[in-house]
Enzyme design. Sequence first.
Site, PDB file in Angstrom:
ATOM      1  CB  ILE A 273      81.422  39.724  -2.273  1.00  0.00           C
ATOM      2  CG1 ILE A 273      82.280  39.192  -3.421  1.00  0.00           C
ATOM      3  CG2 ILE A 273      81.886  39.191  -0.945  1.00  0.00           C
ATOM      4  CD1 ILE A 273      83.668  39.818  -3.458  1.00  0.00           C
ATOM      5  CG  ASP A 274      80.506  38.576  -7.591  1.00  0.00           C
ATOM      6  OD1 ASP A 274      81.357  39.193  -6.940  1.00  0.00           O
ATOM      7  OD2 ASP A 274      80.803  37.785  -8.504  1.00  0.00           O
TER       8      ASP A 274
ATOM      9  NE  ARG B 252     102.583  54.584 -11.597  1.00  0.00           N
ATOM     10  CZ  ARG B 252     103.443  54.612 -10.575  1.00  0.00           C
ATOM     11  NH1 ARG B 252     103.210  53.915  -9.490  1.00  0.00           N
ATOM     12  NH2 ARG B 252     104.527  55.358 -10.648  1.00  0.00           N
TER      13      ARG B 252
ATOM     14  N   GLY C 290      83.617  41.063  -9.211  1.00  0.00           N
ATOM     15  CA  GLY C 290      82.353  41.103  -9.952  1.00  0.00           C
ATOM     16  C   GLY C 290      82.540  40.334 -11.237  1.00  0.00           C
ATOM     17  NE  ARG C 291      83.334  33.872 -11.517  1.00  0.00           N
ATOM     18  CZ  ARG C 291      84.509  33.379 -11.904  1.00  0.00           C
ATOM     19  NH1 ARG C 291      84.790  33.276 -13.178  1.00  0.00           N
ATOM     20  NH2 ARG C 291      85.396  32.981 -11.021  1.00  0.00           N
TER      21      ARG C 291
ATOM     22  CD  GLN D 216      87.000  43.861  -4.182  1.00  0.00           C
ATOM     23  OE1 GLN D 216      86.064  44.365  -4.763  1.00  0.00           O
ATOM     24  NE2 GLN D 216      87.928  43.172  -4.815  1.00  0.00           N
ATOM     25  NE  ARG D 217      85.997  35.419  -1.720  1.00  0.00           N
ATOM     26  CZ  ARG D 217      86.518  34.697  -2.722  1.00  0.00           C
ATOM     27  NH1 ARG D 217      86.288  35.039  -3.966  1.00  0.00           N
ATOM     28  NH2 ARG D 217      87.239  33.635  -2.478  1.00  0.00           N
TER      29      ARG D 217
ATOM     30  CD  GLU E  31      86.967  39.289 -10.504  1.00  0.00           C
ATOM     31  OE1 GLU E  31      88.162  39.234 -10.179  1.00  0.00           O
ATOM     32  OE2 GLU E  31      86.110  38.520 -10.060  1.00  0.00           O
TER      33      GLU E  31
HETATM   34  O1  F6P Z   1      81.934  34.780  -6.610  1.00  0.00           O
HETATM   35  C1  F6P Z   1      82.548  35.740  -5.865  1.00  0.00           C
HETATM   36  C2  F6P Z   1      83.936  36.051  -6.394  1.00  0.00           C
HETATM   37  O2  F6P Z   1      84.581  36.840  -5.431  1.00  0.00           O
HETATM   38  C3  F6P Z   1      83.940  36.722  -7.770  1.00  0.00           C
HETATM   39  O3  F6P Z   1      83.751  38.097  -7.717  1.00  0.00           O
HETATM   40  C4  F6P Z   1      85.297  36.345  -8.278  1.00  0.00           C
HETATM   41  O4  F6P Z   1      85.328  36.320  -9.691  1.00  0.00           O
HETATM   42  C5  F6P Z   1      85.517  34.986  -7.733  1.00  0.00           C
HETATM   43  O5  F6P Z   1      84.705  34.875  -6.584  1.00  0.00           O
HETATM   44  C6  F6P Z   1      86.956  34.704  -7.382  1.00  0.00           C
HETATM   45  O6  F6P Z   1      87.042  33.414  -6.905  1.00  0.00           O
HETATM   46  P1  F6P Z   1      88.358  32.740  -6.336  1.00  0.00           P
HETATM   47  O7  F6P Z   1      88.619  33.328  -4.994  1.00  0.00           O
HETATM   48  O8  F6P Z   1      88.044  31.303  -6.240  1.00  0.00           O
HETATM   49  O9  F6P Z   1      89.455  33.068  -7.304  1.00  0.00           O
END
Ligand code: F6P
Length: 342
Positions: free
Chosen positions: A126-127, A266, A170-171, A274-275, A222
């Site tokens: 998703i990133d 807030r 968004g890592r 999102q996933r 994030e």
């Molecule tokens: O790599 C996609 C992602 O959704 C990142 O945006 C996020 O930092 C990470 O995965 C979160 O992963 P998990 O679900 O393992 O905490």
Amino acid sequence: MERIGILTGGGDCPGLNPVIRAVVRKSFLEGYEVIGIKNGWKGLVENDTMPLDLSAVSGILPKGGTILGTSRTNPYKKEEDLKKVKENFKKMGLYALVAVGGEDTLGVASKLVKDGLNVVGVPKTIDNDLSATDYTFGFDTALNVATECIDRLHTTAESHHRIIVAEVMGRHAGWIAVEAGIAGGADVVLIPEVPIDIEEVCGIIKKRHSRGKTFSIVVVAEGAQFKDKDLILHEQKLDSFGHVRLGGIGEAIANEIEKRTGYETRVSVLGHIQRGGSPTAFDRVLGTRFGVKAVELITRKKFGQMVALQGNKIVDVPLSDAVKALKTVDMDLYEIAKVFFG
Ligand code: F6P
């Protein structure tokens, strides 16, 4: 009949099931047998599989997640795991493997190719931060979910005269933040690529309020970081690819904004919303095109390659190119988002 395996690794995303379905359907036409390897590389370490015939993939096209399960297992972390991967590849009688994943999963795939295994890759995340492809599937769905959430946050922020900070995923790359920010009309967008200057953010908001607005929407990825503070982490524990669990930047920004501007602020963390859920038509089509092309690569013995979208064409690129560097946000696009700040 030659047998091919398929696995899905890393964070799940909408569009994985369309890929699995397409691989099975195309394989059926090419005369391959397909087995599903459960839970990413973990399934290869543990010899955990499931048969994948036409009936197993019937009806999965609109379903989110992955029917194979996933994990963040890195077989290169332990020597004995890597040994088992290679042994089980043989035991399963695999002619070739389709690895569906992001930088971590495909990084492993790329190394296995160098170790002599027949692997092709399909880019997922998703990133949207994988190089050599314009888009990864999953991104479009996440983007649409985030945009809808921003629309919803707008109406409540406006009614209550509040600032709302929306924390999106968004890592390392802020693609979701920038595009959802543009699509949702955010007043400030903060991304990992550009360190946050909190004074500047507050200045933008104050200026906006001085022209009569009584609410604002701030979108933050994030993985974004303050210019002058350490990265905010949910916890210090690393996963087997060495990634920390992120989270908390939205809260930290909201606190700073409220403290510095006096406006009620807030935070809303969109997180795994999102996933999850059904893939958009775009992700279903892209996943389907990727799956079909991955089987074609196997037929043409193009191992070590990854399917990719370039322009509107599905092409193949070396896996090593795809995992070499992350595709961060195009700064021209960020400049467009900035036109609407404040
Ligand atoms: O790599 C996609 C992602 O959704 C990142 O945006 C996020 O930092 C990470 O995965 C979160 O992963 P998990 O679900 O393992 O905490």
